[in-house]
Design a protein around this motif. Structure first.
Motif, short mmCIF file in Angstrom:
data_model
loop_
_atom_site.label_atom_id
_atom_site.label_comp_id
_atom_site.label_asym_id
_atom_site.label_seq_id
_atom_site.Cartn_x
_atom_site.Cartn_y
_atom_site.Cartn_z
N ARG A 126 0.83 -1.23 0.10
CA ARG A 126 0.00 -0.04 0.09
C ARG A 126 0.85 1.33 0.27
N THR A 127 0.85 2.30 -1.11
CA THR A 127 1.54 3.11 -1.13
C THR A 127 0.69 4.36 -1.43
N ASP A 128 0.81 5.52 -0.67
CA ASP A 128 0.04 6.57 -0.83
C ASP A 128 -1.36 6.15 -0.78
N GLY A 129 -1.91 5.04 0.14
CA GLY A 129 -3.23 4.64 0.28
C GLY A 129 -3.57 3.84 -0.56
N ILE A 130 -2.87 3.46 -1.67
CA ILE A 130 -3.74 2.48 -2.89
C ILE A 130 -2.60 1.16 -2.64
N LEU A 131 -3.39 0.03 -2.77
CA LEU A 131 -2.83 -1.22 -2.87
C LEU A 131 -2.44 -1.41 -4.60
N ARG A 132 -1.27 -2.14 -4.40
CA ARG A 132 -0.51 -2.47 -5.57
C ARG A 132 0.24 -3.51 -5.78
N GLU A 133 0.03 -4.47 -6.65
CA GLU A 133 0.60 -5.90 -6.62
C GLU A 133 2.03 -5.69 -7.20
N ILE A 134 2.96 -6.42 -6.50
CA ILE A 134 4.41 -6.20 -6.84
C ILE A 134 4.97 -7.59 -7.14
N ALA A 135 4.49 -8.58 -6.79
CA ALA A 135 4.99 -9.95 -7.09
C ALA A 135 4.21 -11.25 -6.99
N GLN A 136 4.15 -12.29 -7.54
CA GLN A 136 3.38 -13.39 -7.36
C GLN A 136 4.41 -14.83 -7.47
N PRO A 137 5.15 -14.84 -6.30
CA PRO A 137 5.99 -16.11 -6.08
C PRO A 137 5.27 -17.26 -6.18
N PRO A 138 5.90 -18.49 -6.35
CA PRO A 138 5.23 -19.68 -6.45
C PRO A 138 4.49 -20.08 -5.39
N LEU A 139 3.30 -20.56 -5.77
CA LEU A 139 2.30 -21.02 -4.72
C LEU A 139 2.99 -22.01 -3.63
N VAL A 140 3.95 -22.74 -4.15
CA VAL A 140 4.55 -23.62 -3.21
C VAL A 140 5.17 -23.01 -1.88
N LEU A 141 5.59 -21.93 -2.23
CA LEU A 141 6.49 -21.16 -1.26
C LEU A 141 5.48 -20.42 -0.09
N LYS A 142 4.16 -20.62 -0.08
CA LYS A 142 3.29 -19.85 0.93
C LYS A 142 3.50 -20.20 2.24
N GLU A 143 3.70 -21.76 2.50
CA GLU A 143 3.99 -22.03 4.03
C GLU A 143 5.24 -21.61 4.51
N LYS A 144 6.32 -21.75 3.51
CA LYS A 144 7.67 -21.22 4.00
C LYS A 144 7.63 -19.74 4.33
N ILE A 145 7.10 -18.90 3.42
CA ILE A 145 7.18 -17.42 3.46
C ILE A 145 6.62 -16.94 4.99
N ALA A 146 5.19 -17.57 5.22
CA ALA A 146 4.38 -17.46 6.49
C ALA A 146 5.40 -17.94 7.47
N ALA A 147 6.02 -19.00 7.64
CA ALA A 147 6.63 -19.51 8.68
C ALA A 147 7.77 -18.60 9.11
N ARG A 148 8.69 -18.24 8.13
CA ARG A 148 9.71 -17.39 8.38
C ARG A 148 9.33 -15.96 9.09
#
Length: 570
Positions: free
Chosen positions: A220-242
């Motif tokens: 969220r920049t200047d009040g507006i949400l903007r997508e910056i990346a779409q990492p592989p779905l397999v990484l969702k658990e590792k990202i959340a855990a770290r």
């Protein structure tokens, strides 16, 4: 009694021998019995020219009754890469093709290796539906999928990115979870890159969001949400855990929301704190990180966007020895920064300042900050009572939520203390009526509140802005008077460039309604006047409402009319 050498072979290998496709000697010489990998055995058979991969796949499908699939016809982007652990997929050369309810469709080269299939059943907790794939194509696909996550992170982070920036925000003697540290290093590196880019961009929040078929990261920049990346779905658990490990959250608890903090050390003299919130969603844990940059509280009153007369009124109120100053506005309107700016003006060696916040967003040296904890009984009201026994000069209450907190704040303001706090109201006049509705006596309001500031945030036009023509009717409808349209000023609109990433806006500016409580307004309060009566008197005293303050920013070329209309919607 000698053991039968064929017992070292898989069911597929023995079937090939029994059907005359291989001799027993060739099969035994190709069999890597050390790790029981029949894929390696089949590849060795093919490399020696004894059979080709297509022949082996056809034979396996016919013999064991499973369908045969050409893996080249499969859309690789649609494969459920998170269904099987990357290490397991790479070690056994198997690929998940689909998942539905409690069943997993699995591509294998040898359907007879029960040890591998049992291990996958145990790891996934799913029933398996097998499909035969040529061993060479299956191996290449498994390696590609297992390496894609790490390669994607390398591509996203680059090769020259420094490590060891993330720190746990907690007691130094509290043990951290160092499990899989080497394996997760690319994930930590990726998280750091995302956070540093967000800081450099001036973002306020970073969202890590898992969905059924993709995983996205937005800022969220200047009040507006903007997508910056779409990492592989397999990484969702590792990202959340770290993130949870670094934030001192319980990584084993995924059923309830959790809150924590972490720190990003940029240099010896610069560190950014993050407030971390996890939320269980349908497809995994969503993580939102609020960026708490201490420098935002050190900007000074001149950088906030107050007009000269508004700034003078605010400084006069802050310099008063006692009384209550209230800052109002919706969530995300910059109330915290305004309060911290006032506290910095007051933060001197001879002043005792205490704050009660939920939670304390920015650490301010020289100020005694308390995190309220309602579960433990440390409420705003309890904190205020404790403050009054601590010889305070200035008290800041994060938010007045109930009558008890309001009454203690009022009494503190009446007994020689300067009290700063916030309320969620639309404008300054309605704040006084809100206090009455909460149950505070009109006399106490009139004798304690010395100023109310209502505020909004509007996006600031980038330097690429351009003059635009707006019909006179639209300007009049927005709130301009005919006297204002004398041709001495020019409205501007957004364009878009590399600096503002095409949005036309860069940064935000405050729009304020600064209303000192005069004797006339105090009289209206004590005679049970309503917010409309207070607003009318404030206008007679020259107080600009939010819309008029915003239109002044349009005349100055600071923001666009569209932004003012959106942020001061009446």
């Amino acid at each position: 009694m000698a053991a039968n050498p064929q017992t070292a072979l898989s069911g597929l290998a023995r079937a090939l021998i029994q059907n005359g496709r291989l001799t027993e000697a060739d099969a035994l010489s190709c069999s890597p019995t050390a790790n029981g990998s029949t894929n390696a055995f089949l590849l060795e058979v093919c490399q020696r020219g004894l059979m080709n991969p297509r022949e082996i796949a056809r034979f396996a499908a016919d013999t064991f009754g499973y369908p045969l699939l050409d893996i080249n016809a499969v859309d690789r982007s649609a494969l459920p890469r998170d269904a099987i652990d990357r290490k397991l997929m790479n070690r056994h050369q198997v690929v998940a093709l689909g998942k539905r309810q409690n069943r997993l469709t699995l591509a294998v080269a040898d359907p007879s290796n029960m040890r591998v299939l049992d291990e996958i059943r145990f790891q996934t907790g799913l029933q398996l539906d097998l499909i035969i794939v040529e061993v060479d194509k299956l191996g290449k696909l498994a390696e590609t999928l297992s390496e894609s996550a790490q390669q994607t992170l390398q591509d996203l982070t680059g090769e020259d990115f420094d490590m060891d920036l993330l720190q746990q925000d907690g007691p130094a003697d509290q043990p951290a979870d160092d499990s899989s540290e080497v394996d997760d290093a690319p994930v930590v590196k990726f998280i750091q890159k995302i956070l540093i880019d967000a800081i450099n961009e001036g973002a306020s929040d970073v969202h890590f969001e898992p969905y059924e078929k993709y995983y996205r990261i937005r800022v969220r920049t200047d009040g507006i949400l903007r997508e910056i990346a779409q990492p592989p779905l397999v990484l969702k658990e590792k990202i959340a855990a770290r993130i949870k490990v670094i934030s001192r959250l319980d990584i084993s608890e995924k059923r309830v929301p959790q809150d924590g903090r972490m720190k990003l050390v940029l240099s010896k003299n610069k560190a950014i704190d993050f407030r971390v919130s996890s939320l269980p969603t349908l497809h995994g844990e969503k993580i939102v990180m609020r960026i708490l940059d201490p420098s935002s509280a050190m900007l000074g009153v001149d950088a906030l966007g107050y007009e000269p007369e508004q700034k003078k009124a605010l400084l006069d109120a802050v310099e008063r020895p006692y009384g209550m100053i209230l800052v109002t506005g919706p969530t995300g309107s910059g109330k915290t920064v305004s309060l911290y700016t006032c506290l910095n003006l007051l933060n001197k060696a001879g002043v005792n300042i205490s704050t009660a916040e939920d939670p304390a967003e920015i650490n301010l040296p020289g100020i005694n900050q308390v995190n309220v904890n309602e579960k433990a009984g440390l409420t705003f009201a309890a904190s205020l009572r404790a403050f009054l026994r601590q010889d305070p000069d200035v008290i800041m209450v994060g938010e007045i939520r109930d009558l008890e907190t309001a009454e203690i704040s009022v009494k503190a303001a009446q007994t020689g203390h300067l009290v700063l706090s916030t309320l969620h109201t639309n404008d300054a006049p309605s704040t006084l009526e809100r206090l009455k509705n909460m149950g505070v006596a009109p006399f106490n309001i009139a004798s304690s509140v010395i100023m109310i500031t209502a505020q909004r945030l509007a996006r600031r036009l980038c330097t690429c802005k351009k003059p635009i023509d707006i019909p006179i009717e639209a300007l009049l409808q927005a709130g301009f008077h005919e006297d204002d349209l004398d041709g001495s000023w020019q409205p501007y609109g957004p364009v878009g460039c590399d600096r503002c990433k095409g949005s036309g806006y860069k940064g935000r500016v405050g729009i304020y309604q600064v209303m000192p409580v005069s004797e006339e307004i105090a009289h209206i309060i004590m005679t049970n006047g309503n917010s409309m009566d207070i607003a009318a008197q404030a206008e007679r005293e020259g107080v600009k409402d939010l819309r008029k303050s915003g239109l002044l920013k349009v005349r100055q070329g600071v923001t666009s009319l569209e932004e003012v209309l959106a942020s001061t919607n009446e």
